[in-house]
Write a protein that holds these residues in place. Structure first.
Motif, PDB file in Angstrom:
ATOM      1  N   ASP A   1       0.860  -1.181   0.000  1.00  0.00           N
ATOM      2  CA  ASP A   1       0.000   0.000   0.000  1.00  0.00           C
ATOM      3  C   ASP A   1       0.896   1.230   0.000  1.00  0.00           C
ATOM      4  OD1 ASP A   1      -1.714   2.110   0.493  1.00  0.00           O
ATOM      5  OD2 ASP A   1      -2.675   1.175   2.232  1.00  0.00           O
ATOM      6  N   LEU A   2       0.941   1.936  -1.127  1.00  0.00           N
ATOM      7  CA  LEU A   2       1.766   3.140  -1.237  1.00  0.00           C
ATOM      8  C   LEU A   2       0.918   4.407  -1.288  1.00  0.00           C
ATOM      9  CD1 LEU A   2       4.580   2.014  -3.699  1.00  0.00           C
ATOM     10  CD2 LEU A   2       4.528   1.887  -1.207  1.00  0.00           C
ATOM     11  N   ALA A   3      -0.335   4.303  -0.874  1.00  0.00           N
ATOM     12  CA  ALA A   3      -1.232   5.460  -0.892  1.00  0.00           C
ATOM     13  C   ALA A   3      -0.683   6.601  -0.035  1.00  0.00           C
ATOM     14  CB  ALA A   3      -2.633   5.059  -0.426  1.00  0.00           C
ATOM     15  N   GLY A   4       0.004   6.282   1.032  1.00  0.00           N
ATOM     16  CA  GLY A   4       0.553   7.299   1.927  1.00  0.00           C
ATOM     17  C   GLY A   4       1.633   8.156   1.306  1.00  0.00           C
ATOM     18  N   VAL A   5       2.214   7.702   0.193  1.00  0.00           N
ATOM     19  CA  VAL A   5       3.264   8.479  -0.494  1.00  0.00           C
ATOM     20  C   VAL A   5       2.830   8.869  -1.909  1.00  0.00           C
ATOM     21  CG1 VAL A   5       5.182   7.573   0.885  1.00  0.00           C
ATOM     22  CG2 VAL A   5       4.489   6.371  -1.214  1.00  0.00           C
ATOM     23  N   GLY A   6       1.524   8.855  -2.146  1.00  0.00           N
ATOM     24  CA  GLY A   6       1.000   9.291  -3.430  1.00  0.00           C
ATOM     25  C   GLY A   6       0.768   8.183  -4.433  1.00  0.00           C
ATOM     26  N   GLY A   7       1.031   6.943  -4.030  1.00  0.00           N
ATOM     27  CA  GLY A   7       0.831   5.805  -4.930  1.00  0.00           C
ATOM     28  C   GLY A   7      -0.554   5.207  -4.787  1.00  0.00           C
ATOM     29  N   ARG A   8      -0.676   3.973  -5.162  1.00  0.00           N
ATOM     30  CA  ARG A   8      -1.951   3.258  -5.106  1.00  0.00           C
ATOM     31  C   ARG A   8      -1.965   2.308  -3.907  1.00  0.00           C
ATOM     32  NH1 ARG A   8      -4.513   6.460  -8.400  1.00  0.00           N
ATOM     33  NH2 ARG A   8      -3.695   6.516 -10.521  1.00  0.00           N
ATOM     34  N   THR A   9      -3.156   1.908  -3.522  1.00  0.00           N
ATOM     35  CA  THR A   9      -3.322   0.995  -2.392  1.00  0.00           C
ATOM     36  C   THR A   9      -2.701  -0.367  -2.693  1.00  0.00           C
ATOM     37  OG1 THR A   9      -5.359   2.124  -1.798  1.00  0.00           O
ATOM     38  CG2 THR A   9      -5.008  -0.039  -0.831  1.00  0.00           C
TER      39      THR A   9
ATOM     40  N   HIS B   1       0.131   6.212 -14.354  1.00  0.00           N
ATOM     41  CA  HIS B   1      -1.195   5.906 -13.796  1.00  0.00           C
ATOM     42  C   HIS B   1      -1.052   4.938 -12.618  1.00  0.00           C
ATOM     43  CE1 HIS B   1      -5.446   5.029 -13.464  1.00  0.00           C
ATOM     44  NE2 HIS B   1      -5.136   3.749 -13.524  1.00  0.00           N
ATOM     45  N   LEU B   2      -0.166   3.941 -12.767  1.00  0.00           N
ATOM     46  CA  LEU B   2       0.045   2.971 -11.687  1.00  0.00           C
ATOM     47  C   LEU B   2       0.698   3.614 -10.468  1.00  0.00           C
ATOM     48  CD1 LEU B   2       1.356  -0.261 -13.452  1.00  0.00           C
ATOM     49  CD2 LEU B   2      -0.957   0.242 -12.649  1.00  0.00           C
ATOM     50  N   TYR B   3       1.632   4.529 -10.718  1.00  0.00           N
ATOM     51  CA  TYR B   3       2.366   5.183  -9.621  1.00  0.00           C
ATOM     52  C   TYR B   3       2.541   6.658  -9.973  1.00  0.00           C
ATOM     53  CZ  TYR B   3       5.689   5.891  -5.839  1.00  0.00           C
ATOM     54  OH  TYR B   3       6.318   6.350  -4.704  1.00  0.00           O
ATOM     55  N   PRO B   4       1.561   7.502  -9.627  1.00  0.00           N
ATOM     56  CA  PRO B   4       1.582   8.923  -9.996  1.00  0.00           C
ATOM     57  C   PRO B   4       2.839   9.704  -9.598  1.00  0.00           C
ATOM     58  CG  PRO B   4      -0.611   8.309  -9.278  1.00  0.00           C
ATOM     59  CD  PRO B   4       0.281   7.125  -8.997  1.00  0.00           C
TER      60      PRO B   4
END
Length: 160
Positions: free
Chosen positions: A34-42, A128-131
């Motif tokens: 889960d990289l949502a905390g650094v701008g990525g995707r869950t 798109h996968l990792y903004p």
């Protein structure tokens, strides 16, 4: 927030911990993070790549975000937007094949770099996968390389 050296050390610790968890679990942990905390995707997928240093001859294993584009794996040589290429990318350039592990399966792979319109499509897909890749590209004058991997024969999962 710390200075650049502290941030780099913290990131290196995170990468080392991620690599160790992936290796020690045989790939049952570390594949999806889960990289949502650094701008990525869950659900961000990660592979391991293994290759030899072009000058040292030492074996290196790196955990990297990957995508699947047209049946090939794509990895991005972003180095967080640094002005120099990551060492693993320079080592790939000196190799004809590399080893890659995806979760609990590993393969020998050949590699190539997309160009022209294909590169544009692959870059769009990976951002798109990792903004954060967009910000990384904006922070450097180098063109961040994309590496496409065609999986070949199965090999044993990595142990180190």
């Amino acid at each position: 927030m710390g200075d650049a050296d502290e941030i780099r050390a913290e990131r290196n610790d995170w990468v080392s911990d991620h690599r160790a968890e992936y290796l020690q679990s045989g790939g049952t942990r570390g594949h999806i993070l889960d990289l949502a905390g650094v701008g990525g995707r869950t659900f961000t997928t990660h592979c391991l790549i293994r290759l030899r240093g072009r000058t040292s001859g030492r074996q290196y294993v790196n955990p990297l975000i990957y995508g699947n584009f047209g049946g090939e794996l794509v990895i991005v040589a972003s180095k967080g937007g640094a002005d120099s290429h990551p060492q693993w990318y320079l080592n790939i350039q000196a190799s004809t094949t590399i080893d890659v592990q995806i979760a609990t399966q590993a393969y020998q792979a050949t590699w190539r770099e997309p160009s022209d319109e294909e590169r544009h499509e692959v870059w769009s897909y990976m951002t798109h996968l990792y903004p954060p890749y967009i910000t990384y590209q904006q922070s450097t004058s180098r063109r961040i390389p994309l590496v496409m991997l065609a999986l070949g024969k199965s090999i044993d999962v990595f142990t180190s």
